[in-house]
Design a protein around this motif. Structure first.
Motif, PDB file in Angstrom:
ATOM      1  N   LEU A  84      53.003 -78.214 -19.429  1.00  0.00           N
ATOM      2  CA  LEU A  84      53.947 -77.926 -18.343  1.00  0.00           C
ATOM      3  C   LEU A  84      53.176 -77.276 -17.206  1.00  0.00           C
ATOM      4  CD1 LEU A  84      56.925 -76.554 -20.508  1.00  0.00           C
ATOM      5  CD2 LEU A  84      56.974 -78.658 -19.144  1.00  0.00           C
ATOM      6  N   SER A  85      53.821 -77.070 -16.072  1.00  0.00           N
ATOM      7  CA  SER A  85      53.136 -76.465 -14.928  1.00  0.00           C
ATOM      8  C   SER A  85      52.847 -74.992 -15.205  1.00  0.00           C
ATOM      9  CB  SER A  85      53.986 -76.616 -13.659  1.00  0.00           C
ATOM     10  OG  SER A  85      55.239 -75.979 -13.796  1.00  0.00           O
ATOM     11  N   ARG A 112      52.769 -68.028  -7.321  1.00  0.00           N
ATOM     12  CA  ARG A 112      51.956 -66.933  -6.774  1.00  0.00           C
ATOM     13  C   ARG A 112      52.389 -65.578  -7.330  1.00  0.00           C
ATOM     14  NH1 ARG A 112      52.430 -70.534  -2.498  1.00  0.00           N
ATOM     15  NH2 ARG A 112      50.416 -71.375  -1.810  1.00  0.00           N
ATOM     16  N   GLY A 113      52.615 -65.539  -8.635  1.00  0.00           N
ATOM     17  CA  GLY A 113      52.897 -64.282  -9.315  1.00  0.00           C
ATOM     18  C   GLY A 113      54.353 -63.874  -9.372  1.00  0.00           C
ATOM     19  N   ASN A 154      62.323 -73.016  -6.800  1.00  0.00           N
ATOM     20  CA  ASN A 154      61.155 -72.775  -5.971  1.00  0.00           C
ATOM     21  C   ASN A 154      60.114 -72.044  -6.813  1.00  0.00           C
ATOM     22  OD1 ASN A 154      59.528 -72.560  -3.721  1.00  0.00           O
ATOM     23  ND2 ASN A 154      60.444 -70.642  -3.037  1.00  0.00           N
ATOM     24  N   PRO A 155      58.928 -72.610  -7.002  1.00  0.00           N
ATOM     25  CA  PRO A 155      58.329 -73.771  -6.335  1.00  0.00           C
ATOM     26  C   PRO A 155      58.750 -75.136  -6.863  1.00  0.00           C
ATOM     27  CG  PRO A 155      56.790 -72.848  -7.907  1.00  0.00           C
ATOM     28  CD  PRO A 155      57.978 -71.927  -7.888  1.00  0.00           C
ATOM     29  N   GLY A 156      59.538 -75.156  -7.954  1.00  0.00           N
ATOM     30  CA  GLY A 156      59.926 -76.432  -8.567  1.00  0.00           C
ATOM     31  C   GLY A 156      59.465 -76.491 -10.007  1.00  0.00           C
ATOM     32  N   TYR A 157      60.176 -77.259 -10.817  1.00  0.00           N
ATOM     33  CA  TYR A 157      59.859 -77.391 -12.245  1.00  0.00           C
ATOM     34  C   TYR A 157      58.407 -77.831 -12.451  1.00  0.00           C
ATOM     35  CZ  TYR A 157      60.374 -79.066 -17.098  1.00  0.00           C
ATOM     36  OH  TYR A 157      60.230 -79.286 -18.450  1.00  0.00           O
ATOM     37  N   ASP A 158      57.923 -78.683 -11.539  1.00  0.00           N
ATOM     38  CA  ASP A 158      56.545 -79.191 -11.633  1.00  0.00           C
ATOM     39  C   ASP A 158      55.547 -78.267 -10.946  1.00  0.00           C
ATOM     40  OD1 ASP A 158      57.214 -79.569  -8.996  1.00  0.00           O
ATOM     41  OD2 ASP A 158      57.040 -81.765  -9.032  1.00  0.00           O
ATOM     42  N   GLY A 214      55.639 -77.493  -7.955  1.00  0.00           N
ATOM     43  CA  GLY A 214      55.446 -77.956  -6.580  1.00  0.00           C
ATOM     44  C   GLY A 214      54.322 -78.971  -6.435  1.00  0.00           C
ATOM     45  N   ASP A 215      53.821 -79.480  -7.555  1.00  0.00           N
ATOM     46  CA  ASP A 215      52.715 -80.451  -7.531  1.00  0.00           C
ATOM     47  C   ASP A 215      53.258 -81.851  -7.279  1.00  0.00           C
ATOM     48  OD1 ASP A 215      50.568 -82.106  -7.941  1.00  0.00           O
ATOM     49  OD2 ASP A 215      49.979 -81.250  -9.858  1.00  0.00           O
TER      50      ASP A 215
END
Length: 345
Positions: A141-142, A149-150, A301-305, A307-308
């Motif tokens: 997973l991501s 960013r923490g 945010n950033p997304g399940y992935d 943000g990739d």
């Protein structure tokens, strides 16, 4: 002059009795060029026996002991790796040990899954020479802490995977990393069975509400894991190494999910965004609520992935000329039996 049969390729499937492993094993057994070796803690279990009856070689292995993995990986041409955060998470002995150490059961399960992932990588690295060019296919997973960013430091069932696949492998075993493909999995379409009330809360007027801490119009990937993980991994095995994927049949918002579900079942159903606190309070197990709640909030945010946007999907695999059938969310909903949910009092 005798023509001997060509040697079959060996695929080792970790967690062969689980959702992902059994799907992968059942797909590769359909290809006569493969010999499927399935790893499990208990080869005598009914599920293991069922797989053995299909012609899968079921062997005993313990992910907590790297030596058992080194033995069963011998001669492997492909290794499919998957680790299970939720197994130690729910175990009462693990909760006890976590309490004794003064850490959450979430963190304790992270440590177990992290170590199991490292054990798999350590053992696979011993057999890197027998692996095909794209012979190390890992379910992951991501990385939540890095991607956010923490902001999300305790999305443990994501980071326990990402800390090993790809990070630990890339940092310690460059040759193995060169033969690795990372497959992220979407939300399992079957997961509603774990928390039916969170997915489908029946209200007094007979309508159903889904209340998650994900923004209503953010899209997330959905995967029919039992039907499709095998198809997807089989297709990935035909691709070049070193790429990252998202296994999903449909990517859509939870709002769209409920619209489809409402249509399939002819009942009113809506999505309403909940706060993280509200979701945790409504969970039967607070620690599960925190872990799942963080995942659902992170999906906004950033997304399940993470943000990739570079992750390859089934459509990209098909564009490369490789067959990759996947089940859409609508197809899953139409074939699923929803009576237990619909008849809730």
């Amino acid at each position: 002059m005798s023509h001997s049969m060509p040697q079959k390729k060996v695929i080792c499937v970790i967690g062969v009795t689980g959702n992902q492993g059994s799907s992968v094993a059942q797909r590769f057994i359909q290809d006569p060029t493969y010999h499927v070796r399935g790893l499990t803690r208990d080869p005598s279990s009914s599920k293991a026996q069922e797989l053995a009856a299909q012609g899968i070689e079921v062997v005993q292995a313990n992910l907590d002991e790297v030596s058992t993995l080194q033995v069963v990986f011998a001669g492997a041409n492909i290794i499919f790796s998957v680790t299970n955060y939720w197994e130690p998470f729910w175990r009462s002995d693990c909760r006890q040990k976590a309490a004794e150490r003064g850490i959450s059961c979430r963190q304790y399960a992270y440590e177990i899954e992290l170590q199991q992932g490292k054990n798999i990588a350590d053992a696979a690295a011993q057999h890197v020479d027998s692996l095909e060019d794209n012979g190390f296919i890992v379910s992951t997973l991501s990385h939540a802490q890095k991607s956010s960013r923490g902001e999300y430091r305790e999305l443990y069932h994501f980071d326990a995977k990402a800390d090993v696949f790809p990070d630990y492998v890339a940092n310690n075993y460059p040759n193995l990393a060169g033969k690795m493909s990372c497959v992220q999995t979407g939300y399992f379409m079957s997961s509603y069975k774990l928390i039916p009330d969170a997915y489908f809360k029946k209200t007094n007027d007979g309508s159903f509400w889904m209340t998650f801490p994900t923004a209503p119009h953010v899209t997330v990937p959905h995967l029919d894991v039992n039907a499709d993980m095998g198809n997807f991994v089989y297709a990935v095995s035909k691709m070049p190494p070193g790429r990252s994927y998202m296994a999903e049949g449909t990517t859509c918002s939870w709002t769209e999910y409920m619209r489809l579900w409402s249509e399939v079942n002819s009942v009113p159903a809506v999505y309403r965004q909940a706060s993280l606190e509200e979701f945790v309070l409504g969970s039967p197990d607070a620690e599960f609520g925190r872990e799942a709640g963080d995942m659902l909030a992170y999906s906004t945010n950033p997304g399940y992935d993470g943000g990739d946007k570079s992750l390859l999907k089934a459509s990209d695999i098909r564009q490369a000329g490789i067959d990759c059938p996947m089940t859409s969310l609508e197809q899953f909903m139409k074939k699923e039996n929803w009576l237990n949910v619909l008849q809730k009092t």
